[in-house]
Design a protein around this motif. Structure first.
Motif: not given
Lengths: 259, 281, 236
Positions: B73-75, B77-78, B80-81, B85-87, B104, B164, B168
């Protein structure tokens, strides 16, 4: 779908959220403790820099204190959250490592809290160090103590004694600040392990207390219940730790003459 | 109970590790990120587990592509970054293909597509608008005419929308200056505020609104009759992948196409959305 | 460093400054009034009033401000029909008022302790002397107690002002776009966290610097003797 009652929502087990909320409280405590220890580390380093003769070290430490006491904690958390992994990956690649070097959410959150609380901590430690009567250090020197012995037996215990009330305040600050990690979401995962039909562990998302309240509020669309529960759990944490610090202060000042 | 299981885990992991090490040797390990706050696409249930259309579909796609997948799970807003960052290696989070995002990251073939619109209270005047399905790619002029019919109704109103998102961008393009636009971190939050009457409308995907309307909070909500898709609202929901990761893109592409062809996506879509969201090519 | 981007970021973030300042100063002003009331309640001879004030301070100092904001905004939003009936829904409907309420209650709890400390620092001899002169009630408070308490409390209150300016960043979680909210939006659009942090941080430091100077000036005006002793910053 009928709205569930408070007791239904707050059951223990797969139907309710009480177990999740309790684990989340545990994680909040863990975040706070690790964040506090990071703060102690950064704070001590900054205090040493401030007390050292070096002008440059003092300037750097002063800048550190000014910036992180003046900038909102949330902004620092955003910096670490969005920028943290990129930096670590870049540093890693510089030293020849490949790919993503995961900074787990837990580390990002606690480091951010540590950096901020370290700025406050450095002032407390510096003040406590300056409160140690110079006569005692001189006396110890006269007895032939030096270096490590002086630090461990004379200065250290007294810094702890004088600094403890201030550190207690910072602990309360850190405990409350740990709620901010909920904004970026910091989760610890445990996954399900199956052996045939036997399920050994659920995949469970451990979030911090506020985040868990958030997730539960979103899932059940009953925000009040979960936020008020979070308030109650935080009060338990702060009350219990106030008591602990009071005990610690009594212990640390046990040899002091009272006037 | 979980504590006891925790104690048992160490041994179990060891045993499992030994048993499956050979089988997994050839399978690539892939981490897939999802938001976990966008029912019924992906959400967290009361056991703290991720669940939803994309979790089911992801498992299906990974099986076909012979990938050893793990969902995290990832919020939003973060999301794409952290991919950059290859998380993790892929995103399945109700994310639409847009030209802006394509700058991107890369996308596979779309695995779902559905209209967007305004989620409102049943009592709202917007509920009486004429119905219609408008496609911003195929007939922009017609769609903009329909939007122009909505605009006066939104004058001085408050619109909520998740930050984002394509929703929107769309709201800002057509309603900025007319209505106040408030950004939320998750759709769950603007749903709560719509129910409370803090906002007058929320720009959402019909699929997500459906899930809201089935909850106690959403029982007084409805979608405004005109619906919009395509163009800046996105060219369908797809798996997001880093640009350089072509192997993974190809593997997922093939799996998505196969899942569309044999009706798997249709089945899962009806299970979760009650309607068929299979993209029409 | 990309100065064009820094410049653009600055122009966008500066747009959030009015909201930041507005929230900080309105909540501090309202919070101070409430803090004085709470401090007086704590000293009241009627104990239940004191317990009430103690309970308030305990709850609001013992929990994170962010939880308080969520509880007031999303939590109370659930009770719209009841609030509507009471005729106060217009207040809770607005994220601005909810934020203002949370910030005010929070700073009042911390402020009450500072004011109480100030009141307790008034030497008993001064009050006795004033009484001997025939002063009583309001006059005693206005001419003796308040000035001395204010002098004592001002440095600590200066800290509280800085903390409140920082605290306003939390309102971005309930859709209010002040400096931190705009910074967050900018980061999620551009992924350039360092530059944005740099600019937003500089804005906050500039505000804090100006506020600190103003408070120092005030301290010097009302208590030149005390302002000399440069107290280390307190933490709470």
């Amino acid at each position: 779908m009928q709205a569930k009652s408070f007791l239904e929502l707050m059951q223990w087990g797969p139907q309710g959220w009480l177990d999740e909320m309790m684990f989340a409280t545990g994680l909040t405590l863990a975040v706070a403790i690790v964040g506090f220890l990071f703060g102690l580390l950064f704070g001590t380093l900054a205090a040493i820099a401030k007390l050292s003769g070096s002008r440059l070290a003092k300037r750097l430490a002063d800048a550190y204190t000014t910036v992180f006491r003046g900038v909102p904690d949330l902004l620092v958390i955003y910096l670490f959250y969005f920028g943290g992994s990129a930096v670590v990956t870049a540093i890693g690649q510089f030293f020849g490592a490949q790919g993503f070097i995961g900074l787990p959410g837990f580390l990002i959150g606690t480091l951010a809290i540590g950096i901020v609380s370290g700025a406050y901590q450095s002032e407390v430690i510096r003040g406590a160090y300056l409160a140690v009567p110079p006569g005692e250090v001189e006396a110890a020197r006269a007895f032939g103590m030096s270096g490590r012995a002086l630090l461990w037996r004379i200065i250290g215990p007294q810094v702890l004694r004088y600094g403890l009330p201030g550190m207690g305040n910072i602990w309360q600050l850190v405990l409350k600040e740990s709620a901010l990690v909920a904004v970026v979401g910091l989760s610890v995962y445990l996954y399900e392990v199956r052996l045939g039909d036997l399920v050994l562990i659920y995949e469970t998302r451990f979030s911090d207390l506020l985040r868990q309240a958030h997730v539960a509020a979103g899932s059940t669309r009953q925000p009040f219940v979960f936020y008020i529960t979070a308030v109650a759990f935080y009060l338990v944490l702060t009350t219990a730790s106030t008591w602990c610090f009071r005990r610690a202060e009594t212990w640390a000042t046990r040899g002091m003459r009272r006037v | 109970m979980k504590i006891i299981r925790l104690a048992a885990i160490a041994g179990a992991v060891l045993a499992l590790g030994l048993a499956t090490a050979d089988a997994q040797a050839q399978m690539r390990k892939v981490k897939v990120a999802t938001e976990g706050a966008y029912a019924p696409w992906n959400f967290v249930n009361s056991q703290g587990k991720l669940e939803g259309f994309e979790l089911d579909l992801g498992a299906e796609l990974c099986k076909r592509a012979k990938l050893d997948c793990e969902f995290v799970a990832q919020d939003w807003d973060g999301i794409m970054p952290s991919l950059l960052a290859k998380k993790y290696d892929a995103i399945m989070a109700g994310m639409n293909i847009t030209p802006k995002r394509m700058e991107t990251i890369n996308f596979t073939t779309a695995y779902a597509a559905g209209p967007h619109g305004l989620l409102i209270l049943k009592s709202s005047a917007l509920a009486k608008l004429p119905a219609g399905e408008y496609n911003l790619t195929k007939d922009l002029a017609e769609a903009e005419k329909a939007i122009a019919a909505i605009t006066p109704q939104l004058k001085g109103k408050i619109i909520g929308v998740q930050g984002s998102t394509t929703n929107l961008a769309w709201a800002e393009k057509y309603f900025k200056g007319v209505a106040e636009i408030r950004e939320y971190k998750t759709t769950e939050q603007h749903d709560l505020d719509l129910a409370a009457g803090r906002i007058d409308a929320a720009v959402v995907a019909h699929s997500a609104a459906q899930a809201t309307m089935e909850t106690a909070t959403g029982k007084d909500m409805t979608m405004a009759p005109p619906s919009f898709s395509g163009g800046m609202l996105g060219l369908g929901v797809a798996v997001g992948i880093r640009k350089e990761d072509n192997d993974l893109k190809n593997a997922f592409d093939a799996a998505v196409k196969a899942a569309i062809a044999d009706g798997t996506i249709k089945t899962l879509s009806i299970k979760w959305f009650k309607v068929d969201m299979t993209p029409k090519s | 460093m990309d100065f064009t981007f820094l410049g653009e970021s600055f122009l966008r973030l500066i747009g959030g400054v009015p909201l930041t300042l507005q929230l900080a100063f309105s909540s501090i002003a309202l919070g101070l009034c409430l803090a004085i009331l709470l401090a007086l309640m704590m000293q009241s001879w009627f104990r239940p009033l004191g317990w009430l004030a103690d309970g308030f301070v305990f709850v609001f100092r013992g929990t994170p401000l962010l939880v308080q904001i969520f509880l007031i905004y999303y939590g109370l939003g659930q009770f719209r029909p009841a609030l509507d009936e009471m005729g106060i829904w217009w207040f809770f409907r607005s994220p601005y008022y909810c934020a203002l309420l949370a910030l005010t209650l929070n700073t009042a709890a911390y402020g009450a302790e500072i004011v109480r400390g100030g009141l307790q620092s008034v030497p008993a001899g001064q009050i006795e002397a004033a009484r001997a002169f025939g002063m009583s009630g309001l006059t005693l408070y206005r001419r003796i107690v308040a000035p001395i308490a204010l002098r004592q409390a001002l440095p600590a209150y200066g800290n509280e002002v800085i903390l409140m300016i920082k605290a306003t960043s939390l309102v971005s979680t309930i859709t209010l776009m002040e400096v931190t909210g705009l910074a967050h939006k900018l980061i999620s659009e551009t992924f350039r966290s360092f530059e944005v942090f740099f600019v937003a941080g500089a804005i906050y430091l500039a505000i804090n610097f100006a506020v600190t100077r103003l408070i120092e000036l005030a301290e010097h005006r009302i208590a030149p003797d005390l302002a000399q002793a440069n107290r280390p910053a307190e933490v709470h």
